[in-house]
Design a protein around this motif. Sequence first.
Motif, PDB file in Angstrom:
ATOM      1  N   TRP A 175      -5.593   6.854   4.270  1.00 22.19           N
ATOM      2  CA  TRP A 175      -6.436   5.684   3.999  1.00 22.19           C
ATOM      3  C   TRP A 175      -5.727   4.371   4.311  1.00 22.19           C
ATOM      4  O   TRP A 175      -6.378   3.338   4.507  1.00 22.19           O
ATOM      5  N   ILE A 176      -4.406   4.366   4.337  1.00 23.61           N
ATOM      6  CA  ILE A 176      -3.671   3.121   4.603  1.00 23.61           C
ATOM      7  C   ILE A 176      -3.983   2.603   6.005  1.00 23.61           C
ATOM      8  O   ILE A 176      -4.194   1.399   6.205  1.00 23.61           O
TER       9      ILE A 176
ATOM     10  N   ASP B 106       2.401   1.590  -3.381  1.00 25.95           N
ATOM     11  CA  ASP B 106       1.414   2.057  -4.362  1.00 25.95           C
ATOM     12  C   ASP B 106       1.065   3.532  -4.132  1.00 25.95           C
ATOM     13  O   ASP B 106       0.865   4.282  -5.093  1.00 25.95           O
ATOM     14  N   THR B 107       1.012   3.933  -2.854  1.00 28.60           N
ATOM     15  CA  THR B 107       0.729   5.338  -2.548  1.00 28.60           C
ATOM     16  C   THR B 107       1.847   6.235  -3.070  1.00 28.60           C
ATOM     17  O   THR B 107       1.593   7.294  -3.653  1.00 28.60           O
ATOM     18  N   HIS B 108       3.086   5.800  -2.862  1.00 29.56           N
ATOM     19  CA  HIS B 108       4.227   6.565  -3.386  1.00 29.56           C
ATOM     20  C   HIS B 108       4.175   6.641  -4.909  1.00 29.56           C
ATOM     21  O   HIS B 108       4.424   7.710  -5.494  1.00 29.56           O
TER      22      HIS B 108
ATOM     23  N   GLN C  42       0.827  -1.210   0.000  1.00 28.44           N
ATOM     24  CA  GLN C  42       0.000   0.000   0.000  1.00 28.44           C
ATOM     25  C   GLN C  42       0.862   1.261   0.000  1.00 28.44           C
ATOM     26  O   GLN C  42       0.577   2.233  -0.723  1.00 28.44           O
TER      27      GLN C  42
ATOM     28  N   LEU D 195      -1.116  11.665   2.654  1.00 33.32           N
ATOM     29  CA  LEU D 195      -0.631  10.560   1.825  1.00 33.32           C
ATOM     30  C   LEU D 195      -1.086   9.209   2.365  1.00 33.32           C
ATOM     31  O   LEU D 195      -1.472   8.318   1.601  1.00 33.32           O
ATOM     32  N   TYR D 196      -1.030   9.068   3.699  1.00 32.69           N
ATOM     33  CA  TYR D 196      -1.251   7.737   4.285  1.00 32.69           C
ATOM     34  C   TYR D 196      -2.584   7.602   5.026  1.00 32.69           C
ATOM     35  O   TYR D 196      -2.806   6.589   5.691  1.00 32.69           O
TER      36      TYR D 196
ATOM     37  N   GLN E  25       1.518   6.401  -6.817  1.00 31.26           N
ATOM     38  CA  GLN E  25       0.428   7.268  -7.241  1.00 31.26           C
ATOM     39  C   GLN E  25       0.789   8.740  -7.043  1.00 31.26           C
ATOM     40  O   GLN E  25       0.508   9.589  -7.895  1.00 31.26           O
TER      41      GLN E  25
END
Length: 633
Positions: free
Chosen positions: A284-285, A34-36, A31, A281-282, A38
């Motif tokens: 939702w993680i 993938d966040t990075h 995650q 950034l995080y 995106q």
Amino acid sequence: MKPLKKIISRYMNLVTLILITFLTIIIIFFQVADTHRQAYNDAIMTFQQIEQVLEQNNAELSEISAAYRGTCLYNAEAIAYLIQNNPSVLDNVDELRRIAVFMEVDEIHIFDKTGRIYAGTHPDYYDYTFDSGEQMMFFKPMLTDHSLKLVQDITPNVAEGKLMQYSALWSSDGNFIVQVGMEPVNVMKVTKKNELSYIFSLFRVNSKASYYAIDRTSGEIVGSTDLDCVHQNIETIGLRLDDIASQPDGFHATVNGQGVFCVFRSIDSNYIGRVLSNRELYEWIILNTLVLFLCLVIIAMVLMRAATGYMNRYVVDDIKHINQKLHAIAAGNLDEVIDVRSSIEFSELSSDINRMKKSLLDSSRKMSYVLSKTNKYIGVYEYDKQMPQARFTEYVPQLLGLPHEKTQQLTCDCQLFIRSLSRLYSHPCTGDSNVFELDGRYIRVEEISENSNVFGVLIDVTEDTLKRLQIEHERDYDHLTGLYNRGLENYLDSCFSKPQAFRESAFVMIDADNLKVINDTYGHEGGDAYLKQLASLLENFAPGHSAAARLGGDEFVLFLYQFQTKESLSDTVRALEELQNNSRARLNDELYVPLGFSFGCCLTEDQTDYHALLKKADEQMYANKKSRKSGQC
């Protein structure tokens, strides 16, 4: 039964917890990655759009600037024509201002042939010359070249510092120069559109993302959505140029006291960057991971309960029964038979255990028979530290140096057998960790341990070990003098692994004098005797504080060590100087010759590279040899 169930339950709980933790970590990792990715893609997409806008604005700016320059020059030509046909207007400021309004220009200045303003719409500029400022000097070449028609870039004027665009040319009759100044309103509007702070405001879809434009050379912030940061150096907000240049895929930093993820890209002479807070950034993680973790825990609990119930019902009871039988067999009841048929697997296991039990009864006899056919004495033994008995083949007592009457006692007393092995272990052989010396013989021991069970092999390797020791001695020691040769390097490696134990020490390189003369005069036997005498002198020099070696031919090395002070070490070296010129060698019972040698000394002084020290001592030795030869001449 109850302890086994608890062990299984605890083990399954532990495995389940590890798996859930591992899966959670893997999911978080992906995650985050993938966040990075995106965030990087969003930044790159924005940068591409910014580049397109800049290209469009630059094209528009170039087009408007070119048109403006042409208009400015055209207006100058028209005004020069009007004034030349009506020179009287030069004395009328109001008339010149009406011409300026008509031609849509802001300023008209008339220069004479010397480059001085003597007429125009702004009397306060009169008497300015081409030398009155950097902006004015642009037009000075026109004084020598009347064909020039110059249009200046947008520049602050001398008097007010106001941005203006000036053009100038000579009148067709060559009597004066007309300079026209126009305020570049349209050009400045387009230029305003090219300001990075303005462009950033167009792409700030996410209010928690900030954009920065940073000069690649100075680190100055030249544009930002945070206007308070503009014209500051990036280090004041927590960024560094090195991080931006070396991490094009993005990096974490602390900007204005807040943890952020940054992506920068080089555009023209600037770094353009998108900065997004870690919280944004995080966010939702954390929620996704918590929900997933709870789901995994519920699934794992259901599966674990089902698996534990099945195992207790169909496995644990039968294992208990088999374990009771095995305990009886291990206690020495080899007549015990295991017969569990609750499943095909347990039935096969029972049959296999019964066959293994029968095979164990014959293993000692069979192994003794096989080993008796070999050329070496080999013994095999096996014991369990928790059992009273030990099993071994017939050669084991002999290899352990035990009398025949103790053989039966060893069989019944496992602890006595272990003590007999310990007696062997107390005499290790140098150079081989698995070989031990006992009563003049060398025995190799190889063991495999599994829990409390030990299986081992004893092999008489006396003949091989003696050969190896002889080969090592011939390898490490010079056959003529008995000094170290190759063995010196192993000795020095051992010494310099703990140099603090050697205190004051030094290397001495020694070269025997006149060996060729001795060989030519008295033959090689005389030369060998000469070398032996020198070797004996070095070997007996500073006993307990020296190690001597022959490097080959007439070269020797002497390692002096463990001296308490430098003074005592220096005294020892001086003693070697006395021997250098006052020694004799006995070649035979009646023949003595002078024993001379050259030497060079190098103190270690806490250095650990003994190869470099030997080289330095060798250089000193050659210098000593050269000096002694010069003295003889």
